[in-house]
Scaffold this motif. Structure first.
Motif, PDB file in Angstrom:
ATOM      1  N   VAL A 361      76.109   1.706 -40.981  1.00  0.00           N
ATOM      2  CA  VAL A 361      74.674   1.688 -40.675  1.00  0.00           C
ATOM      3  C   VAL A 361      74.461   1.436 -39.177  1.00  0.00           C
ATOM      4  O   VAL A 361      73.469   1.862 -38.597  1.00  0.00           O
ATOM      5  CB  VAL A 361      73.967   0.583 -41.519  1.00  0.00           C
ATOM      6  CG1 VAL A 361      72.517   0.407 -41.090  1.00  0.00           C
ATOM      7  CG2 VAL A 361      74.053   0.910 -43.003  1.00  0.00           C
ATOM      8  N   TYR A 362      75.424   0.740 -38.541  1.00  0.00           N
ATOM      9  CA  TYR A 362      75.250   0.315 -37.143  1.00  0.00           C
ATOM     10  C   TYR A 362      76.183   1.012 -36.163  1.00  0.00           C
ATOM     11  O   TYR A 362      76.192   0.697 -34.977  1.00  0.00           O
ATOM     12  CB  TYR A 362      75.431  -1.210 -37.056  1.00  0.00           C
ATOM     13  CG  TYR A 362      74.397  -1.906 -37.920  1.00  0.00           C
ATOM     14  CD1 TYR A 362      73.061  -1.922 -37.546  1.00  0.00           C
ATOM     15  CD2 TYR A 362      74.755  -2.468 -39.142  1.00  0.00           C
ATOM     16  CE1 TYR A 362      72.104  -2.499 -38.358  1.00  0.00           C
ATOM     17  CE2 TYR A 362      73.792  -3.052 -39.961  1.00  0.00           C
ATOM     18  CZ  TYR A 362      72.470  -3.063 -39.554  1.00  0.00           C
ATOM     19  OH  TYR A 362      71.504  -3.628 -40.347  1.00  0.00           O
ATOM     20  N   LYS A 440      77.247  10.536 -34.754  1.00  0.00           N
ATOM     21  CA  LYS A 440      78.169  11.477 -34.111  1.00  0.00           C
ATOM     22  C   LYS A 440      77.407  12.432 -33.200  1.00  0.00           C
ATOM     23  O   LYS A 440      77.859  12.799 -32.128  1.00  0.00           O
ATOM     24  CB  LYS A 440      78.932  12.234 -35.198  1.00  0.00           C
ATOM     25  CG  LYS A 440      80.127  13.007 -34.693  1.00  0.00           C
ATOM     26  CD  LYS A 440      81.081  13.358 -35.831  1.00  0.00           C
ATOM     27  CE  LYS A 440      80.345  13.968 -37.023  1.00  0.00           C
ATOM     28  NZ  LYS A 440      81.269  14.282 -38.138  1.00  0.00           N
ATOM     29  N   LYS A 441      76.220  12.836 -33.660  1.00  0.00           N
ATOM     30  CA  LYS A 441      75.448  13.835 -32.918  1.00  0.00           C
ATOM     31  C   LYS A 441      74.702  13.135 -31.786  1.00  0.00           C
ATOM     32  O   LYS A 441      73.907  12.234 -32.030  1.00  0.00           O
ATOM     33  CB  LYS A 441      74.433  14.468 -33.868  1.00  0.00           C
ATOM     34  CG  LYS A 441      73.996  15.852 -33.456  1.00  0.00           C
ATOM     35  CD  LYS A 441      73.316  16.531 -34.628  1.00  0.00           C
ATOM     36  CE  LYS A 441      72.027  17.198 -34.185  1.00  0.00           C
ATOM     37  NZ  LYS A 441      71.151  17.443 -35.319  1.00  0.00           N
ATOM     38  N   PRO A 442      74.973  13.495 -30.516  1.00  0.00           N
ATOM     39  CA  PRO A 442      74.283  12.827 -29.406  1.00  0.00           C
ATOM     40  C   PRO A 442      72.774  12.921 -29.573  1.00  0.00           C
ATOM     41  O   PRO A 442      72.226  13.971 -29.877  1.00  0.00           O
ATOM     42  CB  PRO A 442      74.738  13.605 -28.170  1.00  0.00           C
ATOM     43  CG  PRO A 442      76.015  14.260 -28.578  1.00  0.00           C
ATOM     44  CD  PRO A 442      75.888  14.534 -30.043  1.00  0.00           C
ATOM     45  N   ASN A 446      68.943   8.871 -35.714  1.00  0.00           N
ATOM     46  CA  ASN A 446      69.474   7.618 -36.262  1.00  0.00           C
ATOM     47  C   ASN A 446      69.585   6.529 -35.199  1.00  0.00           C
ATOM     48  O   ASN A 446      69.527   5.347 -35.509  1.00  0.00           O
ATOM     49  CB  ASN A 446      70.848   7.856 -36.906  1.00  0.00           C
ATOM     50  CG  ASN A 446      70.742   8.757 -38.123  1.00  0.00           C
ATOM     51  OD1 ASN A 446      69.717   8.769 -38.798  1.00  0.00           O
ATOM     52  ND2 ASN A 446      71.780   9.527 -38.404  1.00  0.00           N
ATOM     53  N   PHE A 447      69.751   6.929 -33.926  1.00  0.00           N
ATOM     54  CA  PHE A 447      69.814   5.944 -32.845  1.00  0.00           C
ATOM     55  C   PHE A 447      68.528   5.118 -32.807  1.00  0.00           C
ATOM     56  O   PHE A 447      68.531   3.965 -32.401  1.00  0.00           O
ATOM     57  CB  PHE A 447      69.992   6.630 -31.485  1.00  0.00           C
ATOM     58  CG  PHE A 447      71.392   7.081 -31.198  1.00  0.00           C
ATOM     59  CD1 PHE A 447      72.406   6.164 -30.985  1.00  0.00           C
ATOM     60  CD2 PHE A 447      71.705   8.429 -31.130  1.00  0.00           C
ATOM     61  CE1 PHE A 447      73.705   6.577 -30.704  1.00  0.00           C
ATOM     62  CE2 PHE A 447      72.995   8.856 -30.850  1.00  0.00           C
ATOM     63  CZ  PHE A 447      73.998   7.916 -30.638  1.00  0.00           C
ATOM     64  N   SER A 526      69.149   3.822 -45.730  1.00  0.00           N
ATOM     65  CA  SER A 526      69.268   2.907 -44.583  1.00  0.00           C
ATOM     66  C   SER A 526      68.246   1.786 -44.744  1.00  0.00           C
ATOM     67  O   SER A 526      67.358   1.859 -45.602  1.00  0.00           O
ATOM     68  CB  SER A 526      69.064   3.652 -43.259  1.00  0.00           C
ATOM     69  OG  SER A 526      67.891   4.417 -43.303  1.00  0.00           O
ATOM     70  N   PHE A 527      68.378   0.744 -43.925  1.00  0.00           N
ATOM     71  CA  PHE A 527      67.424  -0.365 -43.977  1.00  0.00           C
ATOM     72  C   PHE A 527      66.135   0.041 -43.271  1.00  0.00           C
ATOM     73  O   PHE A 527      66.163   0.804 -42.304  1.00  0.00           O
ATOM     74  CB  PHE A 527      68.018  -1.616 -43.320  1.00  0.00           C
ATOM     75  CG  PHE A 527      69.254  -2.124 -44.015  1.00  0.00           C
ATOM     76  CD1 PHE A 527      69.183  -2.611 -45.313  1.00  0.00           C
ATOM     77  CD2 PHE A 527      70.486  -2.103 -43.376  1.00  0.00           C
ATOM     78  CE1 PHE A 527      70.330  -3.066 -45.964  1.00  0.00           C
ATOM     79  CE2 PHE A 527      71.622  -2.549 -44.010  1.00  0.00           C
ATOM     80  CZ  PHE A 527      71.556  -3.033 -45.310  1.00  0.00           C
ATOM     81  N   SER A 528      65.022  -0.472 -43.764  1.00  0.00           N
ATOM     82  CA  SER A 528      63.718  -0.117 -43.181  1.00  0.00           C
ATOM     83  C   SER A 528      63.081  -1.338 -42.542  1.00  0.00           C
ATOM     84  O   SER A 528      63.319  -2.465 -42.962  1.00  0.00           O
ATOM     85  CB  SER A 528      62.801   0.426 -44.273  1.00  0.00           C
ATOM     86  OG  SER A 528      61.495   0.615 -43.761  1.00  0.00           O
TER      87      SER A 528
END
Length: 532
Positions: A361-362, A440-442, A446-447, A526-528
């Protein structure tokens, strides 16, 4: 005087180049105060220098030996700490300027100060003296840009400066609007680099210089625009905003400094006007004079509620990730320690896959090794030092399979794989090529969606055929209680689901992230930060 850095230096001399009576300087009944003009080369022929030594104090000051490329803003900044600046006349052809202050007292304070501290503009000494004239009359049509600069500065300055007519003592000098901003980053879960700051703040005007440093365990920066107007606009627009979702909050105030002296161009400091500067590896980026002045500034920063994150282009998030090891976050060595030691695990339940899912997740988990002789402990290798820091900050002290886990940075640099042909009972797993890496994807979204463990989970990639009841049943089967559920109004591919406790939500995420819901849809969990 506290906040004045020696980038404005002066030898004081009575008398001055005076303006001929061509209507530019006026009698005391002028109503043209507050206008700004730059005289071009032809206009400057109207002016002659007689350098009289017998000039009495005047609120009009004559400034000589200016560097050719100097701007109105830089000249105005000379006078700002002493009181209101009411007019400016630039004689660019002669490298001179006239600056009018609101009161004679302010002008006297300014001249006295600069007789003791030689001012420099753009690393060149300049000279300030009283003019023989008592007031400037200027034609505001000649230079509307310069006029706008002064009016914008004045608008902000009125709230900050002593009343006109009062004598400005050194202790009473307050910063009017400066082109320099002081920036503090709160909740820095993700690294903020000099380049990221440049990208954000450049939207409001040309950024000339940036100095970054860590003070009181907080990442801070000083950033200088070419124009106080840009600084004002940036402060209004950005103060209190988040760079990334729910983290990296900007706290912005005006600095007392009017100019930054950058010695090195590297990842800690940059002077965009001086590409020739050395990188000065290992040298402090903060000039001692600036550090001393900065230390005296008290923070006036309020803490407004978190606002929407700034729209940072993907490249910025990628640049932040790439530079994570260089940012100097507390607890991360220069290279960034990528390996975590996780202890107090439930050795009956834990698997490399469950650790991969939770820690994933991190950050992008590369390898997991549950220790053969101590199966309640594991080593987890993340993709970079910032990800390991992030995972440690968020997961240390959380409950996993009924036990409170401890997460610390390991002294190991990598997780070793077992030798070829050696059976280690599946305790070590290499996830380097996993398709499930979230970052993985720049510049992946998700960042921007990294949150602490919470009872509310964000679900996505839900196929149309799956109903609320199906998902409630699925999550209840992980051993917890589903308290609430809500599909996103505009997009039924996504939903929020609330478990009874954070521990139950952690368990559900481990069990159901990447769960195959059919129709080639793998559930993403994922956490919200939201609640239902």
């Amino acid at each position: 005087m506290d906040g004045i850095v020696s980038d404005v230096a002066v030898g004081v001399k009575r008398g001055s180049d005076e303006l001929l009576s061509g209507g530019v300087l006026n009698s005391p009944n002028s109503n043209m105060s507050g206008m700004v003009v730059t005289a071009n080369g032809n206009d400057s022929k109207k002016f002659k220098g007689d350098d009289k030594m017998d000039g009495a104090p005047s609120r009009v000051l004559h400034i000589r030996k200016l560097p050719g490329e100097v701007t109105e803003t830089e000249v105005i900044a000379l006078g700002l700490p002493f009181g209101k600046v009411t007019n400016i006349l630039m004689l660019k052809g002669k490298n001179q300027a006239f600056l009018e202050l609101a009161t004679e007292e302010a002008a006297i304070t300014m001249v006295n100060y600069y007789s003791a501290v030689t001012p420099h503009l753009r690393n060149q000494p300049i000279y300030i003296q009283y003019s023989n004239h008592k007031e400037l009359k200027t034609d505001n049509t000649l230079n509307q840009r310069a006029q706008a600069v002064l009016q914008a500065v004045t608008a902000v300055q009125t709230a900050n400066t002593p009343l006109s007519g009062t004598t400005v003592s050194e202790s009473a000098v307050t910063p009017a609007q400066s082109p320099v901003l002081r920036i503090i980053i709160d909740n820095m879960y993700y690294p903020v680099t000099l380049d990221v700051l440049h990208q954000i703040f450049s939207k409001f005007g040309a950024v000339l210089k940036i100095i970054t440093f860590t003070k009181n365990n907080q990442f801070q920066a000083l950033l200088q625009y070419g124009d106080p107007v840009n600084a004002q606009q940036a402060k209004l627009a950005l103060d209190g905003q988040n760079i990334y979702n729910a983290c990296c909050t900007l706290r912005i105030d005006f600095s007392k400094l009017v100019n930054l002296n950058v010695k090195y161009n590297n990842d800690k400091s940059r002077d965009y006007t001086r590409p020739d500067l050395p990188s000065g590896d290992g040298q402090p980026a903060l000039d001692p004079a600036i550090a001393a002045a900065f230390a005296k500034e008290t923070s006036l920063l309020a803490v407004p509620g978190a606002l929407s994150p700034l729209a940072i282009p993907n490249a910025a998030a990628a640049a932040a990730a790439a530079a994570a090891g260089r940012v100097g976050m507390p607890g991360v060595s220069a290279g960034g320690n990528t390996v975590l030691l996780v202890s107090n695990l439930n050795e009956e339940m834990v698997t490399p896959q469950s650790l991969f899912t939770l820690f994933g997740v991190y950050g992008d988990v590369q390898r997991v090794k549950i220790l053969y002789n101590k199966k309640d402990s594991a080593l987890i290798q993340m993709a970079d030092g910032n990800q390991s820091q992030l995972a440690m900050n968020h997961l240390n002290g959380q409950k996993m399979y009924g036990k409170i886990i401890r997460v610390t940075l390991s002294k190991h640099q990598t997780v070793q794989l077992p030798r070829e042909g050696l059976d280690d009972q599946g305790l070590t797993k290499d996830f380097g090529n996993s398709p499930l890496h979230r970052f993985k994807k720049p510049g992946s979204k998700n960042f921007q969606n990294i949150f602490p463990p919470s009872a509310t989970l964000h679900l996505s990639n839900i196929p149309p055929s799956v109903a609320e009841e199906d998902l409630r049943t699925l999550f209840a089967n992980t051993g917890g209680t589903v308290k609430a559920f809500k599909f996103f109004q505009r997009d039924h591919k996504m939903a929020l689901l609330q478990m009874a406790t954070v521990e139950e939500a952690i368990q559900a995420l481990i069990d159901l992230h990447n769960y195959n819901l059919g129709e080639n849809h793998h559930l993403r969990v994922s956490f919200s930060k939201s609640t239902i």
